[in-house]
Design a protein around this motif. Sequence first.
Motif: not given
Length: 462
Positions: A328-334, A344-346, A376-381
Amino acid sequence: MSISSLGVGSGILTQDVLDQLRKADEAQFIRPVDLKLANEKDKIDAFDLLDANMTNLIDSIDALKTPLLYDERTTSVVGTSVAVTAAANSDIQDFTLDVVNLATKQIEQSGAFATSDELIANAAGVMNLNIDGQDFQIAYDETTTLTDLKNSINDIAGDKVDATIVQISSGEFRLFVSSADTGTTQNITITDNADGLGANLKDGRLTTDFDLAAVQAGVDANFTFNGQAITRSSNNITDLIVGLDITLKEVGSSAVSVAQDREGIMTKIDSFVEKYNAAITELDKMTKSSIESDERGIFSNESTIKSMKRELESMFSTVGGGVGFMSDFGFDVDRDGKMSVDKDILNAKMDEDPTNVEAFFSGGTYTNTDGTTTEVLGIFNEMSTTTSVYTKYNGTLDQYKNYVNDTIDSLEDRKTSATERLDAKYEILAKQYAAYDAMIAKFNNASSMFTEMANTSNNYSN
């Protein structure tokens, strides 16, 4: 044990025979251990590379999990009249600053002296230097020179004024006294509390050579903030807006913008993506399965390393605390497992609601689309918790490395024991071969003797 004469007597039980037997035993008992040792040592080399990649990854994750990152501010100024820096967590805002005049120091100069070492008095006395309502007592006597006076002023009143001697031209030296600070309160006066200056003193004020004349008046800075007139005694202003350090540089207008340090955040996002991809790339190579030994990864059969790889890959779809996903925040894994981010999305997300982005990344209160909130705890936590299980001191990777090192130690002990057993075995065999060889030599000698006797008897018969 090698016996150099082994085999002389028989020509059969030679050192070469023992060496060939030794090689056969080493192939059976030593070579397999050597192969296992080489494999375990290759694991240590590969592990060190993997460990470095994982350390870089956890560092990049931890740099993004701290809320302080999202409090950093950057400033931009259109115009040259001011410079502005912003402390962390300053209010995000835009404003204008119009500088009418800068604050200045009070500067006074004396009359002319022929040299810098000219005497200033014919008797002892005390001068009183007053600035900003503070008095400083400057003593002198009939040996005091202009240079001595300058030094005394700096030693005694150096926190408030600066004194220096300037050679205007040949035979013309003047004492300049300037205020250390700016503003209208920095007026400088010098009076004599005695009569030691003699003819240089008139009506209690320094005259003639010491008749101070104003070179520059100390004035306050005048400027406007969004049109509101402001006065300050200094050109460095820290009390106008909390967290902002403003320096007035010249007369003119400037437009100032205080914003979140988006570039700093993006730099750390880029670092995270780079370090994640580096770790996944190494894990792909090291855990690759193949029937071909030269293609098979060094950790292809190691469940600990393969489990770590699976957990890293699963983070992309599992973190988010139920309020969203990294995509949702512009990250993707191929399809190859490599991560990328669409800035741009972020950036659009950060423009839309920077508070929600901060909460999603580093934890806090996340406002849902229906107006409700979720802690929320936060994704990087979350990522840090998952990754640190492996990377922390005495964590899974440390324990795995200890296990491999213990295996190497055990194999080294096995090799030493096997070598010692073979050494003992072949020392005994060498002695046995030497004894057998001696016996065979005796038999051969006896046989030769009987053969010669038979041959001699046959010759006499003929």
